[in-house]
Design a protein around this motif. Sequence first.
Motif, PDB file in Angstrom:
ATOM      1  N   ASN A  64       0.802  -1.232   0.000  1.00 50.50           N
ATOM      2  CA  ASN A  64       0.000   0.000   0.000  1.00 50.50           C
ATOM      3  C   ASN A  64       0.832   1.278   0.000  1.00 50.50           C
ATOM      4  N   ALA A  65       1.707   1.374   1.010  1.00 49.84           N
ATOM      5  CA  ALA A  65       2.320   2.672   1.290  1.00 49.84           C
ATOM      6  C   ALA A  65       3.165   3.270   0.176  1.00 49.84           C
ATOM      7  N   PRO A  66       4.177   2.530  -0.346  1.00 51.18           N
ATOM      8  CA  PRO A  66       5.109   3.235  -1.222  1.00 51.18           C
ATOM      9  C   PRO A  66       4.479   3.752  -2.502  1.00 51.18           C
ATOM     10  N   ARG A  67       3.461   3.018  -3.060  1.00 47.75           N
ATOM     11  CA  ARG A  67       2.902   3.455  -4.323  1.00 47.75           C
ATOM     12  C   ARG A  67       2.039   4.688  -4.133  1.00 47.75           C
ATOM     13  N   GLN A  68       1.269   4.693  -3.012  1.00 45.11           N
ATOM     14  CA  GLN A  68       0.299   5.752  -2.789  1.00 45.11           C
ATOM     15  C   GLN A  68       0.914   7.166  -2.767  1.00 45.11           C
ATOM     16  N   PRO A  69       1.996   7.378  -1.976  1.00 46.88           N
ATOM     17  CA  PRO A  69       2.539   8.736  -1.896  1.00 46.88           C
ATOM     18  C   PRO A  69       2.972   9.274  -3.252  1.00 46.88           C
ATOM     19  N   ILE A  70       3.525   8.399  -4.126  1.00 49.31           N
ATOM     20  CA  ILE A  70       3.983   8.872  -5.439  1.00 49.31           C
ATOM     21  C   ILE A  70       2.793   9.424  -6.223  1.00 49.31           C
ATOM     22  N   VAL A  71       1.662   8.664  -6.202  1.00 52.34           N
ATOM     23  CA  VAL A  71       0.453   9.115  -6.888  1.00 52.34           C
ATOM     24  C   VAL A  71       0.019  10.458  -6.328  1.00 52.34           C
ATOM     25  N   LEU A  72       0.034  10.563  -4.968  1.00 53.44           N
ATOM     26  CA  LEU A  72      -0.425  11.788  -4.315  1.00 53.44           C
ATOM     27  C   LEU A  72       0.471  12.965  -4.659  1.00 53.44           C
ATOM     28  N   VAL A  73       1.803  12.699  -4.702  1.00 54.21           N
ATOM     29  CA  VAL A  73       2.741  13.780  -5.015  1.00 54.21           C
ATOM     30  C   VAL A  73       2.479  14.293  -6.424  1.00 54.21           C
ATOM     31  N   VAL A  74       2.314  13.345  -7.380  1.00 51.69           N
ATOM     32  CA  VAL A  74       2.102  13.738  -8.781  1.00 51.69           C
ATOM     33  C   VAL A  74       0.760  14.441  -8.923  1.00 51.69           C
ATOM     34  N   LEU A  75      -0.267  13.920  -8.259  1.00 52.02           N
ATOM     35  CA  LEU A  75      -1.595  14.529  -8.339  1.00 52.02           C
ATOM     36  C   LEU A  75      -1.553  15.934  -7.732  1.00 52.02           C
ATOM     37  N   GLY A  76      -0.832  16.079  -6.604  1.00 56.63           N
ATOM     38  CA  GLY A  76      -0.680  17.394  -5.954  1.00 56.63           C
ATOM     39  C   GLY A  76      -0.030  18.376  -6.906  1.00 56.63           C
ATOM     40  N   ASP A  77       0.954  17.905  -7.643  1.00 56.87           N
ATOM     41  CA  ASP A  77       1.663  18.743  -8.611  1.00 56.87           C
ATOM     42  C   ASP A  77       0.727  19.171  -9.734  1.00 56.87           C
ATOM     43  N   HIS A  78      -0.093  18.214 -10.192  1.00 60.77           N
ATOM     44  CA  HIS A  78      -1.042  18.496 -11.276  1.00 60.77           C
ATOM     45  C   HIS A  78      -2.059  19.555 -10.832  1.00 60.77           C
ATOM     46  N   LEU A  79      -2.572  19.393  -9.605  1.00 64.81           N
ATOM     47  CA  LEU A  79      -3.558  20.347  -9.090  1.00 64.81           C
ATOM     48  C   LEU A  79      -2.925  21.726  -8.918  1.00 64.81           C
ATOM     49  N   ASP A  80      -1.647  21.729  -8.523  1.00 66.85           N
ATOM     50  CA  ASP A  80      -0.908  22.970  -8.350  1.00 66.85           C
ATOM     51  C   ASP A  80      -0.809  23.717  -9.679  1.00 66.85           C
ATOM     52  N   ARG A  81      -0.452  22.971 -10.720  1.00 67.02           N
ATOM     53  CA  ARG A  81      -0.323  23.579 -12.051  1.00 67.02           C
ATOM     54  C   ARG A  81      -1.674  24.075 -12.552  1.00 67.02           C
TER      55      ARG A  81
ATOM     56  N   ARG B 290      -6.188  19.001   0.421  1.00 68.02           N
ATOM     57  CA  ARG B 290      -6.568  17.667   0.925  1.00 68.02           C
ATOM     58  C   ARG B 290      -5.539  16.630   0.487  1.00 68.02           C
ATOM     59  N   VAL B 291      -5.135  16.705  -0.774  1.00 67.38           N
ATOM     60  CA  VAL B 291      -4.162  15.750  -1.322  1.00 67.38           C
ATOM     61  C   VAL B 291      -2.823  15.897  -0.601  1.00 67.38           C
ATOM     62  N   GLN B 292      -2.410  17.142  -0.350  1.00 73.25           N
ATOM     63  CA  GLN B 292      -1.138  17.355   0.358  1.00 73.25           C
ATOM     64  C   GLN B 292      -1.212  16.829   1.783  1.00 73.25           C
ATOM     65  N   GLY B 293      -2.393  16.985   2.401  1.00 76.33           N
ATOM     66  CA  GLY B 293      -2.599  16.435   3.747  1.00 76.33           C
ATOM     67  C   GLY B 293      -2.468  14.923   3.743  1.00 76.33           C
ATOM     68  N   ASP B 294      -3.109  14.268   2.717  1.00 67.12           N
ATOM     69  CA  ASP B 294      -3.032  12.807   2.572  1.00 67.12           C
ATOM     70  C   ASP B 294      -1.578  12.380   2.392  1.00 67.12           C
ATOM     71  N   GLU B 295      -0.892  13.181   1.561  1.00 68.54           N
ATOM     72  CA  GLU B 295       0.503  12.869   1.226  1.00 68.54           C
ATOM     73  C   GLU B 295       1.351  12.840   2.498  1.00 68.54           C
ATOM     74  N   LYS B 296       1.184  13.895   3.342  1.00 73.93           N
ATOM     75  CA  LYS B 296       1.950  13.971   4.598  1.00 73.93           C
ATOM     76  C   LYS B 296       1.623  12.787   5.495  1.00 73.93           C
ATOM     77  N   GLU B 297       0.308  12.480   5.574  1.00 75.02           N
ATOM     78  CA  GLU B 297      -0.137  11.373   6.424  1.00 75.02           C
ATOM     79  C   GLU B 297       0.492  10.059   5.964  1.00 75.02           C
ATOM     80  N   GLN B 298       0.510   9.871   4.635  1.00 72.19           N
ATOM     81  CA  GLN B 298       1.098   8.642   4.078  1.00 72.19           C
ATOM     82  C   GLN B 298       2.577   8.555   4.422  1.00 72.19           C
ATOM     83  N   GLN B 299       3.255   9.699   4.307  1.00 69.76           N
ATOM     84  CA  GLN B 299       4.698   9.689   4.572  1.00 69.76           C
ATOM     85  C   GLN B 299       4.978   9.337   6.021  1.00 69.76           C
ATOM     86  N   THR B 300       4.244  10.005   6.959  1.00 69.55           N
ATOM     87  CA  THR B 300       4.480   9.699   8.374  1.00 69.55           C
ATOM     88  C   THR B 300       4.084   8.265   8.658  1.00 69.55           C
TER      89      THR B 300
END
Length: 257
Positions: A126-143, A237-247
């Motif tokens: 679960n863990a390692p794949r999820q953060p990558i998706v969240l990071v990329v999605l966060g970047d997309h939303l940022d753009r 929300r995505v950035q929050g999820d991302e942080k939670e996943q990392q911790t």
Amino acid sequence: MNHLTEEQLIEHYYGESQQPTRIDGHLRECSQCADIYAALRNDLAAIEPITPPARDAQYGEHVWQSIRNFVPVYEQKHQSLWTRLTNLKALAFVTGCALLVAVAFFAGRQWENHQHPAQIQTAANNAPRQPIVLVVLGDHLDRSERLLVELKHADSAEAAAPVKAEAQDLLSANRLYRASAAKSGDPALTAALDRLERVLVEIANEPDNPSPARLAELQKEMNTDGLLFEVRVLRSRVQGDEKEQQTGAVRTKGVSI
Ligand SMILES: [Zn+2]
């Protein structure tokens, strides 16, 4: 003229004065200080230096005789058999405790080793794949957010041109994320990405160098202000999820090591 102090005169007598010439000069000229110094010299001369008495061969014996009555007598302790047995028992008890602690420790380690492979596997699934998706999605939303802000402030054809290019660039990625969000059962994200996609399609299909008036009309039609707000909420929300996943990942790691 200041008269000499008693301290200065004493220092001068013992040859420890900092300014002996000045003091000699003063004593020659000042009869008052000269009288005091003469009296002081007499007094100091009367004091004989104290010298320690010579030690004879019997010195050690004399010292011993003078202190022997004050020294406590040393008695060897006779331990009874019972005391010795009690000491042995205490030693055995301590050794037993240490052994128990060691056994408990190794048992715990063994148990952990049995338990953890499963946990590590779960984390790996679960863990390692999820953060990558969240990071990329966060970047997309940022753009996307930046694109909507630029659209809002595009008040000339020159300013509008890069907005169109960026919209074309974001469009294909947005399609992928929307499909992925729909598949993972996230209706809020799916709906927002769907609306974003429609706006991106509109902007991307505008003729080259769209007029600011046309862009303003487009913003009104598509309610891009509302969409901008929605994208901002999603991004946080995505950035929050991302942080939670990392911790979460770090915590799992901490336990398994
Ligand atoms: Zn004087």
